[in-house]
Scaffold this motif. Structure first.
Motif, PDB file in Angstrom:
ATOM      1  N   SER A 174       0.849  -1.191   0.000  1.00 36.40           N
ATOM      2  CA  SER A 174       0.000   0.000   0.000  1.00 36.40           C
ATOM      3  C   SER A 174       0.883   1.237   0.000  1.00 36.40           C
ATOM      4  CB  SER A 174      -0.942   0.028   1.217  1.00 36.40           C
ATOM      5  OG  SER A 174      -0.199   0.161   2.417  1.00 36.40           O
ATOM      6  N   VAL A 175       0.349   2.344  -0.480  1.00 31.75           N
ATOM      7  CA  VAL A 175       1.060   3.624  -0.477  1.00 31.75           C
ATOM      8  C   VAL A 175       0.090   4.682   0.048  1.00 31.75           C
ATOM      9  CG1 VAL A 175       2.261   5.355  -1.845  1.00 31.75           C
ATOM     10  CG2 VAL A 175       2.489   2.934  -2.438  1.00 31.75           C
ATOM     11  N   ARG A 176       0.507   5.397   1.121  1.00 26.88           N
ATOM     12  CA  ARG A 176      -0.380   6.381   1.738  1.00 26.88           C
ATOM     13  C   ARG A 176       0.387   7.658   2.048  1.00 26.88           C
ATOM     14  NH1 ARG A 176      -3.698   2.850   6.309  1.00 26.88           N
ATOM     15  NH2 ARG A 176      -4.558   1.282   4.857  1.00 26.88           N
ATOM     16  N   ASP A 177      -0.319   8.771   1.958  1.00 26.00           N
ATOM     17  CA  ASP A 177       0.237  10.023   2.447  1.00 26.00           C
ATOM     18  C   ASP A 177       0.129  10.038   3.969  1.00 26.00           C
ATOM     19  OD1 ASP A 177       0.796  10.951  -0.084  1.00 26.00           O
ATOM     20  OD2 ASP A 177      -1.179  11.901  -0.319  1.00 26.00           O
ATOM     21  N   ALA A 178       1.146  10.563   4.617  1.00 29.08           N
ATOM     22  CA  ALA A 178       1.187  10.544   6.084  1.00 29.08           C
ATOM     23  C   ALA A 178       0.638  11.833   6.673  1.00 29.08           C
ATOM     24  CB  ALA A 178       2.617  10.317   6.554  1.00 29.08           C
ATOM     25  N   ASP A 179      -0.317  12.449   6.002  1.00 30.01           N
ATOM     26  CA  ASP A 179      -0.913  13.656   6.558  1.00 30.01           C
ATOM     27  C   ASP A 179      -1.914  13.340   7.665  1.00 30.01           C
ATOM     28  OD1 ASP A 179      -2.706  12.437   4.924  1.00 30.01           O
ATOM     29  OD2 ASP A 179      -3.186  14.225   3.720  1.00 30.01           O
ATOM     30  N   ARG A 180      -2.095  12.068   7.929  1.00 22.96           N
ATOM     31  CA  ARG A 180      -2.903  11.632   9.065  1.00 22.96           C
ATOM     32  C   ARG A 180      -2.182  10.467   9.753  1.00 22.96           C
ATOM     33  NH1 ARG A 180      -5.686   7.091   7.126  1.00 22.96           N
ATOM     34  NH2 ARG A 180      -5.672   6.930   4.844  1.00 22.96           N
ATOM     35  N   GLU A 181      -2.628  10.120  10.928  1.00 23.89           N
ATOM     36  CA  GLU A 181      -1.991   9.068  11.727  1.00 23.89           C
ATOM     37  C   GLU A 181      -2.072   7.720  11.008  1.00 23.89           C
ATOM     38  OE1 GLU A 181      -3.606   7.292  15.643  1.00 23.89           O
ATOM     39  OE2 GLU A 181      -2.351   8.992  16.257  1.00 23.89           O
ATOM     40  N   LEU A 182      -0.926   7.002  11.032  1.00 24.71           N
ATOM     41  CA  LEU A 182      -0.856   5.685  10.394  1.00 24.71           C
ATOM     42  C   LEU A 182      -0.398   4.639  11.402  1.00 24.71           C
ATOM     43  CD1 LEU A 182       0.994   6.608   7.055  1.00 24.71           C
ATOM     44  CD2 LEU A 182      -1.476   6.321   7.386  1.00 24.71           C
ATOM     45  N   ALA A 183      -0.927   3.432  11.252  1.00 26.20           N
ATOM     46  CA  ALA A 183      -0.437   2.323  12.079  1.00 26.20           C
ATOM     47  C   ALA A 183       0.944   1.912  11.583  1.00 26.20           C
ATOM     48  CB  ALA A 183      -1.404   1.153  12.006  1.00 26.20           C
ATOM     49  N   VAL A 184       1.805   1.579  12.524  1.00 28.52           N
ATOM     50  CA  VAL A 184       3.175   1.203  12.162  1.00 28.52           C
ATOM     51  C   VAL A 184       3.206  -0.187  11.560  1.00 28.52           C
ATOM     52  CG1 VAL A 184       5.474   0.661  13.052  1.00 28.52           C
ATOM     53  CG2 VAL A 184       4.274   2.703  13.857  1.00 28.52           C
ATOM     54  N   THR A 185       3.840  -0.298  10.416  1.00 28.09           N
ATOM     55  CA  THR A 185       4.174  -1.573   9.806  1.00 28.09           C
ATOM     56  C   THR A 185       5.511  -1.402   9.101  1.00 28.09           C
ATOM     57  OG1 THR A 185       3.359  -3.342   8.370  1.00 28.09           O
ATOM     58  CG2 THR A 185       3.020  -1.062   7.630  1.00 28.09           C
ATOM     59  N   PHE A 186       6.101  -2.488   8.628  1.00 30.67           N
ATOM     60  CA  PHE A 186       7.380  -2.376   7.944  1.00 30.67           C
ATOM     61  C   PHE A 186       7.177  -1.682   6.602  1.00 30.67           C
ATOM     62  CE2 PHE A 186      10.687  -3.929   5.050  1.00 30.67           C
ATOM     63  CZ  PHE A 186      11.822  -3.596   5.776  1.00 30.67           C
ATOM     64  N   GLY A 187       8.048  -0.685   6.331  1.00 31.67           N
ATOM     65  CA  GLY A 187       7.887   0.005   5.070  1.00 31.67           C
ATOM     66  C   GLY A 187       8.947   1.056   4.846  1.00 31.67           C
ATOM     67  N   LEU A 188       8.756   1.812   3.784  1.00 30.59           N
ATOM     68  CA  LEU A 188       9.697   2.843   3.360  1.00 30.59           C
ATOM     69  C   LEU A 188       8.976   4.182   3.331  1.00 30.59           C
ATOM     70  CD1 LEU A 188      12.579   3.446   2.206  1.00 30.59           C
ATOM     71  CD2 LEU A 188      11.559   3.170  -0.071  1.00 30.59           C
ATOM     72  N   ALA A 189       9.523   5.147   4.086  1.00 29.16           N
ATOM     73  CA  ALA A 189       8.957   6.491   4.107  1.00 29.16           C
ATOM     74  C   ALA A 189       9.801   7.393   3.221  1.00 29.16           C
ATOM     75  CB  ALA A 189       8.920   7.029   5.535  1.00 29.16           C
ATOM     76  N   LEU A 190       9.127   8.167   2.367  1.00 32.36           N
ATOM     77  CA  LEU A 190       9.807   9.080   1.449  1.00 32.36           C
ATOM     78  C   LEU A 190       9.467  10.507   1.869  1.00 32.36           C
ATOM     79  CD1 LEU A 190       9.065   7.224  -1.898  1.00 32.36           C
ATOM     80  CD2 LEU A 190      11.104   7.076  -0.468  1.00 32.36           C
ATOM     81  N   GLY A 191      10.488  11.260   2.282  1.00 39.70           N
ATOM     82  CA  GLY A 191      10.285  12.598   2.808  1.00 39.70           C
ATOM     83  C   GLY A 191      10.243  13.665   1.745  1.00 39.70           C
TER      84      GLY A 191
END
Length: 714
Positions: A525-542
């Motif tokens: 899945s790919v989501r914008d982090a403009d709201r709270e997200l549950a932690v799972t393993f992944g890659l965040a792009l700043g």
């Protein structure tokens, strides 16, 4: 007939009966001579056979001046036996041997036995029993009168009688050795100068499966007995053992009280040592020994339980005993001592604490200033001890938490010693500001500050680590430079170690990943982090990245590793600044809280010596009546006095907390006095030492931490 007889006599002849009598007498004399010669030959043959068999069974050399038989027994004169390794010498003016029921009874007149303790092995008694069995007997019993036993420390001394020794004289009583058991009933004296100290040695069953002997004495001279201790830089010159009661056998246990002991310890004076001492099969310990070190109060607690073989102890000593001596002597070298506490924690781990005063180095004219107080705690760790390992612990097992106290972390993870860790986001997220590695897994990536890592061999590496990685997808190669840092500035790996929730972070995109094997992952899945997200393993792009995020279903090749690489690392923690490098002060350009450099307050560090010994060192502060604290340069100078070559500070101020397992305790307790109203601060992470060795059994009653109740410096 008479005339004929006279004529025969006159002619010089003898009657036949007289001739026969003389022939018989001569023959009888010859027989007696032959029998006497045969008896002498038999004794000589038996003497030769006995010396030969003794050599064949033991490898030692025996000489017997003479052998003869009397009253149904065998008597040996001028006997001398030397074992193959020269560890045992037996001399006797006369030995009378009798055999009854398969048991050889030996009566010894003025026997003298010399035993070199460093030549005795654990299996020697079993070997002696095997010799008894090989002789076909049920045992050997000895009755001793006016005997002498000399115990010598070293078999290598030339001459042997020049080695340090103990003389046990006027030995009376009996000994019995069978293939299964040893029995003794002896009275003897320990010769100490002009005094003689009675000792009793008696066989006991006393719940020992194979029996044992109980050694008791009202008083024994310490200096005399200490002649047999291994040479470890300590020389006892006075003091007494009172109420000695020791049972030796397959298991060993006992007690004595130490009174007025004095010694020289590598040039330092130990005085008036007193207290009760317990002995066990694996070592020796005490709940408290009080005394003085160079005239200042000294307290020793704990146990040395790494004695593997008491017979080999005079030769080998123990590593933990040497570590205890080194802790005392290291502290003794510090200036202006006021009191000293030292105790053991676990095999390979020793704790020390002391108070001192020093001139204030900040003042322009420190030589004219009043002395300022310091209280210092240190833990020495032997990285070569196989039962030890190092690891970190983090509050709530997540990067984001509400914090935990150092002692709570230590108790929860069953540590035996440790200190607080990295700087952190105090009072908010408690996120550590630097790197953290737990059990070989990177929990938080490094920053541009110093950190330390420890490998499986216990070797410490200090460095500014970086995370080098790449995420490759859709023809793009995105550099990965962070792990579990939020909000992400560029490409950051997020794992479940981060916490449970990712806070809203506008401009950040999060791609959840599922493993496909190796370095391959599928984007779920790919989501914008403009709201709270549950932690799972992944890659965040700043927001610093211009690259487009991957699409769901895309395969990503993700790789990342520490630079510089450290093979077989097991743990690591951030902190800083680096204080010492190659034995010299290091002015760390990336020091956290640089304004703290010249502030006297609580400080803590981990340092290494040239022999790879690790030292955790903490200095209390903000307690004017007890301990002011130190500046970073002052702290570095003190570490150098302990032989530290490389050292890195950890979070200072109110976070400084040192914990260790006090003797007799099951869990760690706080050993210093934290500066936040003398209470522990909630912190983020900590660095600990763990031990797989069994808990001590010699000192079993709980011993409270002495630190909070230590008196202020007068």
């Amino acid at each position: 007939m008479i005339i004929r007889g006279d004529v025969a006599a006159a002619r010089g002849g003898f009657p036949r009966r007289i001739v026969r009598r003389r022939v018989l007498a001569i023959a009888a004399g010859v027989v007696v001579v032959i029998l006497a010669i045969l008896a002498l030959l038999r004794d000589e043959i038996e003497r030769t056979a006995l010396t030969w068999r003794c050599h064949a069974l033991t490898g030692g050399e025996a000489t017997i001046g003479a052998l003869h038989h009397e009253h149904g027994g065998t008597v040996l004169d001028r006997v001398r036996f030397v074992s193959a390794d020269r560890a045992v010498t037996v001399e006797a003016r006369r030995l009378a041997l009798r055999t009854a029921g398969g048991v050889v009874d030996v009566g010894a007149t003025s026997p003298h036995v010399t035993i070199a303790l460093d030549g005795i092995q654990a299996g020697d008694l079993a070997a002696a029993r095997s010799v008894v069995a090989a002789l076909g007997g049920n045992g050997v019993g000895a009755t001793l009168a006016a005997g002498t036993l000399t115990l010598v420390r070293s078999v290598r001394a030339e001459p042997l009688d020049a080695a340090p020794s103990i003389v046990l004289d006027d030995v009376h009583g009996s000994l019995a050795l069978t293939p299964a058991r040893t029995r003794a009933d002896l009275a003897l004296n320990v010769a100490g100068g002009t005094q003689h100290y009675p000792v009793s040695v008696r066989s006991v069953e006393a719940d020992l499966p194979n029996g044992g002997v109980e050694i008791t004495a009202d008083t024994l001279p310490l200096a005399t007995l200490a002649a047999l201790l291994p040479s470890s830089g300590i020389a006892f010159d006075g003091g007494m053992l009172r109420r000695v009661d020791v049972i030796a056998g397959p298991a060993v246990r006992g007690r004595f009280t130490l009174e007025g002991a004095s010694a020289r310890l590598e040039g330092n004076a130990i005085g008036a040592i007193h207290g009760e001492v317990a002995i066990a099969s694996n070592g020796i310990g005490s709940q408290l020994l009080g005394g003085t070190l160079n005239g200042v109060p000294l307290e020793l607690r704990g146990e040395i339980d790494d004695v593997r073989d008491w017979a080999a102890f005079p030769k080998e000593g123990t590593r933990d005993a040497r570590a205890l001596v080194r802790m005392v002597t290291s502290i003794a070298e510090q200036p202006n001592l006021k009191w000293v506490n030292v105790d053991t924690t676990a095999p390979g781990v020793t704790f020390g604490q002391y108070a001192m005063t020093a001139k204030d180095p900040i003042l322009k004219h420190p030589e004219t200033s009043a002395d300022i107080p310091h209280v210092v705690q240190l833990i020495a760790v032997d990285p070569h001890e196989p039962t030890l390992r190092f690891d970190t612990a983090i509050a709530s097992d997540h990067v984001i938490s509400s914090g935990e106290r150092t002692s709570q972390l230590g108790i929860r993870t069953h540590a035996v010693a440790g200190v607080n860790g990295d700087y952190f986001d105090i009072g908010r997220t408690y996120e550590p500001q630097g790197m953290l590695i737990r059990s070989g897994t990177l929990v938080r990536g490094p920053t541009d500050r110093m950190a330390l890592v420890i490998d499986r061999a216990g070797k410490v590496t200090f460095a500014e680590f970086h995370l080098n990685g790449h995420a490759r997808y859709g023809g793009r190669d995105v550099p990965v430079t962070q792990l579990n840092t939020w909000p992400a500035g560029d490409a950051t790996v997020i794992t479940r170690d981060y916490g449970t929730v990712l806070r809203p972070a506008p401009g950040v995109t999060f791609a959840a990943l599922a493993p496909l094997g190796g370095d391959r992952y599928r984007v779920t899945s790919v989501r914008d982090a403009d709201r709270e997200l549950a932690v799972t393993f992944g890659l965040a792009l700043g927001p610093k990245l211009k690259a487009l995020p991957p699409k769901p279903g895309t395969t990503i090749r993700l790789q990342y590793a520490l630079d510089p690489a450290v093979p077989d690392l097991v743990t690591g923690i951030g902190g800083g600044p680096l204080l010492l490098k190659n034995g010299e002060w290091y002015d760390d350009k990336h020091a956290p809280a640089p304004d703290e450099r010249d502030v006297q307050w609580p400080v803590v560090a981990l340092g290494t010596r040239a022999d790879q010994t690790l030292l955790f060192v903490a200095v209390d502060g903000r307690h004017p009546e007890r301990s002011i604290g130190m500046t970073r340069p002052e702290f570095a100078e003190m570490l150098k006095r302990f032989g530290v070559t490389d050292a890195m500070a950890l979070d200072s101020g109110g976070s400084v907390t040192m914990v260790s397992r006090a003797p007799g305790n099951a869990d760690v307790t706080v050993r210093n006095v934290p500066s936040d109203n003398s209470a522990e601060r909630y912190i983020s992470d900590a660095l600990f030492v763990y031990s797989s060795a069994p808990a001590g059994t010699i000192v079993t009653s709980p011993a409270p931490s002495p630190a909070p109740t230590s008196p202020p410096i007068r």
